[in-house]
Design an enzyme around this catalytic site. Structure first.
Site, PDB file in Angstrom:
ATOM      1  N   HIS A 186      -5.901  -6.305 -19.146  1.00 23.25           N
ATOM      2  CA  HIS A 186      -5.341  -5.183 -18.378  1.00 23.25           C
ATOM      3  C   HIS A 186      -5.960  -5.305 -17.001  1.00 23.25           C
ATOM      4  O   HIS A 186      -7.180  -5.270 -16.864  1.00 23.25           O
ATOM      5  CB  HIS A 186      -5.708  -3.837 -19.021  1.00 23.25           C
ATOM      6  N   GLY A 221      -0.340  -0.768 -16.475  1.00 21.11           N
ATOM      7  CA  GLY A 221      -0.366  -1.153 -15.066  1.00 21.11           C
ATOM      8  C   GLY A 221       0.974  -1.157 -14.372  1.00 21.11           C
ATOM      9  O   GLY A 221       1.063  -1.550 -13.215  1.00 21.11           O
ATOM     10  N   GLU A 262       0.468  -1.380 -23.199  1.00 17.97           N
ATOM     11  CA  GLU A 262      -0.133  -0.044 -23.370  1.00 17.97           C
ATOM     12  C   GLU A 262      -0.081   0.741 -22.067  1.00 17.97           C
ATOM     13  O   GLU A 262      -1.093   0.933 -21.405  1.00 17.97           O
ATOM     14  CB  GLU A 262      -1.553  -0.146 -23.940  1.00 17.97           C
ATOM     15  N   TYR A 307      -7.927   8.628  -4.357  1.00 18.30           N
ATOM     16  CA  TYR A 307      -7.224   7.376  -4.009  1.00 18.30           C
ATOM     17  C   TYR A 307      -6.283   7.519  -2.824  1.00 18.30           C
ATOM     18  O   TYR A 307      -5.511   6.597  -2.551  1.00 18.30           O
ATOM     19  CB  TYR A 307      -6.320   6.919  -5.168  1.00 18.30           C
ATOM     20  N   CYS A 334     -14.061  24.880  -2.196  1.00 17.33           N
ATOM     21  CA  CYS A 334     -14.829  24.942  -0.953  1.00 17.33           C
ATOM     22  C   CYS A 334     -15.325  23.543  -0.634  1.00 17.33           C
ATOM     23  O   CYS A 334     -16.500  23.211  -0.855  1.00 17.33           O
ATOM     24  CB  CYS A 334     -16.016  25.876  -1.110  1.00 17.33           C
ATOM     25  N   GLU A 335     -14.424  22.726  -0.154  1.00 17.40           N
ATOM     26  CA  GLU A 335     -14.720  21.309   0.003  1.00 17.40           C
ATOM     27  C   GLU A 335     -13.610  20.723   0.857  1.00 17.40           C
ATOM     28  O   GLU A 335     -12.446  20.786   0.465  1.00 17.40           O
ATOM     29  CB  GLU A 335     -14.706  20.705  -1.420  1.00 17.40           C
ATOM     30  N   TYR A 372      -3.170  10.941 -15.323  1.00 23.98           N
ATOM     31  CA  TYR A 372      -4.504  11.031 -14.723  1.00 23.98           C
ATOM     32  C   TYR A 372      -4.646  12.256 -13.806  1.00 23.98           C
ATOM     33  O   TYR A 372      -5.223  12.173 -12.729  1.00 23.98           O
ATOM     34  CB  TYR A 372      -4.839   9.741 -13.953  1.00 23.98           C
TER      35      TYR A 372
HETATM   36  N1  LLP Z   1      -4.941  -0.199 -20.976  1.00 19.93           N
HETATM   37  C1  LLP Z   1      -6.205  -0.162 -20.556  1.00 19.93           C
HETATM   38  C2  LLP Z   1      -7.224  -0.954 -21.238  1.00 19.93           C
HETATM   39  C3  LLP Z   1      -6.553   0.651 -19.467  1.00 19.93           C
HETATM   40  O1  LLP Z   1      -7.809   0.688 -19.054  1.00 19.93           O
HETATM   41  C4  LLP Z   1      -5.552   1.432 -18.831  1.00 19.93           C
HETATM   42  C5  LLP Z   1      -5.893   2.281 -17.693  1.00 19.93           C
HETATM   43  C6  LLP Z   1      -4.233   1.360 -19.318  1.00 19.93           C
HETATM   44  C7  LLP Z   1      -3.965   0.529 -20.390  1.00 19.93           C
HETATM   45  C8  LLP Z   1      -3.105   2.156 -18.725  1.00 19.93           C
HETATM   46  O2  LLP Z   1      -2.854   1.830 -17.406  1.00 19.93           O
HETATM   47  P1  LLP Z   1      -1.623   2.452 -16.629  1.00 19.93           P
HETATM   48  O3  LLP Z   1      -0.368   2.074 -17.375  1.00 19.93           O
HETATM   49  O4  LLP Z   1      -1.791   3.908 -16.599  1.00 19.93           O
HETATM   50  O5  LLP Z   1      -1.678   1.842 -15.282  1.00 19.93           O
HETATM   51  N2  LLP Z   1      -6.989   6.943 -12.778  1.00 19.93           N
HETATM   52  C9  LLP Z   1      -6.110   5.925 -12.231  1.00 19.93           C
HETATM   53  C10 LLP Z   1      -5.717   4.916 -13.256  1.00 19.93           C
HETATM   54  C11 LLP Z   1      -6.893   4.352 -14.029  1.00 19.93           C
HETATM   55  C12 LLP Z   1      -6.420   3.617 -15.240  1.00 19.93           C
HETATM   56  C13 LLP Z   1      -7.510   3.150 -16.102  1.00 19.93           C
HETATM   57  N3  LLP Z   1      -7.044   2.340 -17.171  1.00 19.93           N
HETATM   58  C14 LLP Z   1      -4.884   6.589 -11.598  1.00 19.93           C
HETATM   59  O6  LLP Z   1      -4.899   7.805 -11.443  1.00 19.93           O
HETATM   60  O7  LLP Z   1      -3.935   5.922 -11.219  1.00 19.93           O
END
Ligand code: LLP
Length: 419
Positions: A186, A221, A262, A307, A334-335, A372
């Protein structure tokens, strides 16, 4: 101008009347539609789609996905327990974690699948469970994410076993007679589709290194457009070359490799809206700004501050107007970092959005907050309570799936001094 994705203004108003604001609203129809698209990912010899539950962890959401046939990707022991509490069978949960849980042995014995994400995790597994089955997460040497913070591949990332340590991995595997059934990668969230595909091929090379491997897990991703000028990854387009490569491997070796993906973001991002109320408006003079202060902020939605991520903002003025103003939208903490309209790529630089002129008390809906956001807030900062979550059912009914936290719950674990 951005528009509401699944709510009507009347529904937003009715939601505020029934549940108060701020409030997360998930759309069951969008959740199911995204699940179906993920389940149609091209594959040659079978596919498992796991929901990366860290994206949003409410058990009701897990249940919706489970009914669609999705399995779970858990990132901690706690997530495994949370999924099991929601009724997910342990053998449908796969754990890829940065911290091996204290009760790891128990979880594994219950049937949770495990992907070792570091050499030390692999060594600890070998000691606990010689001759047993596991997966291995590799860092393929390159990564790609929408931002530096969401890139989890390459030498600057600690996630997975560095691809050059293949000999070390093989030595541990051979010594304990482990069976490596899955290869996992990933590389980040919001990945460039071209890099993602390149990594898929690198990962398939890793499959060739492990003759027991039956499954290739390519992580999540998949980039999703939240703003109307952003692109969403076409799963068919990036999946087809992967399917072809799996077929080629089969033709060469006779191996039929099962595919796993995933996604978190892809399933969730546009499936939820945050309904808020504009609780103040502040103007800082001729060289200043018009600030809209919401009754939400980094306590519900941290991504812009973290981000510089861009989320659609839709205001619903009660008084009809043709006038637009350049507003900076901020949260209630407050930030000064509690900024919902940062400049793209600069989380600490103010940016304005042209929005219809509004008044205090008007509704403001922030879109694209399914992934997230509720699961990754600056929870209880300034002692604001965690916000409720509501599910808009396909039938049109509203189901409360998480209550608003109370002050009592915020302080429930504190122990006051005797004197
Ligand atoms: N598989 C693994 C092992 C992961 O660590 C993650 C996300 C996913 C799948 C799912 O990834 P996605 O499809 O959501 O891109 N907080 C950040 C994203 C951090 C994701 C961490 N791992 C955001 O707000 O975009």
């Amino acid at each position: 101008m951005e528009t509401l994705k699944f709510l009507t203004p009347e529904q937003a108003e009715a939601l505020r009347a029934q549940f108060g604001t701020p409030l997360y609203v998930y759309d069951e129809r969008t959740l199911k539609a995204q699940a179906q698209k993920a389940l149609a990912f091209p594959n040659a010899f079978g596919l498992t789609v796991r929901y990366a539950m860290k994206a949003s962890s409410n058990g009701a959401l897990l249940q919706i996905f489970a009914r669609c046939g999705l399995h779970i990707d858990a990132s901690s022991g706690y997530e495994c327990h949370r999924a099991m509490r929601a009724g997910i069978a342990p053998d449908k949960i796969s754990l890829s974690t940065q911290e091996l849980p204290a009760d790891f042995s128990e979880l594994y014995e219950r049937g949770i699948q495990f992907n070792a994400c570091s050499l030390s995790q692999l060594a600890r597994f070998a000691e606990l469970f010689p001759e047993r089955e596991l997966g291995i997460r590799f860092n393929p040497g390159i990564g790609s994410g929408g931002t530096v913070k969401t890139n989890v591949g390459g030498p600057a990332s600690s996630f997975g076993i560095w691809h050059e340590w293949l000999d070390e991995v093989k030595a541990i595997v051979a010594k304990a007679n482990l069976r490596v059934l899955r290869i996992h990668t990933h590389i980040g969230s919001g990945s460039d589709p071209a890099v993602w595909q390149h990594v898929a091929h690198l990962s398939l090379k890793m499959v060739r290194e492990f003759s027991d491997a039956t499954t290739l897990n390519l992580g999540g991703g998949f980039k999703v457009g939240r703003m109307n000028y952003e692109q969403t990854t076409d799963l068919q387009e990036i999946g087809e070359p992967v399917r072809d490569a799996l077929e080629k491997l089969h033709a060469e070796t006779g191996r039929k490799i099962h595919l796993e993906i995933e996604p978190g973001t892809y399933l969730m991002a546009n499936s939820c809206a945050l309904v808020t109320t504009i609780q103040d408006i502040v103007h800082t003079g001729a060289d200043g700004y018009h600030f809209l202060k919401l009754d939400a902020g980094m306590t519900e939605l941290l991504r812009p501050s973290l981000y510089a991520s861009q989320h659609p903002i839709v205001v619903l003025p009660r008084r009809r107007t043709d006038k637009f103003l350049p507003y900076v939208v901020v949260g209630h903490c407050c930030e000064s970092g509690d900024l919902l309209t940062p400049a793209p790529e600069h989380h600490d630089v103010l940016h304005t959005r042209e929005l219809p002129e509004v008044s205090i008390g008007d509704l403001c809906v922030i879109e694209g907050v399914g992934a997230y956001c509720s699961s990754m807030p600056a929870k209880n900062y300034n002692s604001f309570p965690e916000s409720p979550e509501v599910l808009l059912r396909e039938s049109g009914e509203l189901a409360l799936i998480r209550r608003r936290q109370t002050l009592e719950q915020i302080v429930q674990n504190e122990i006051s001094l005797a004197e």
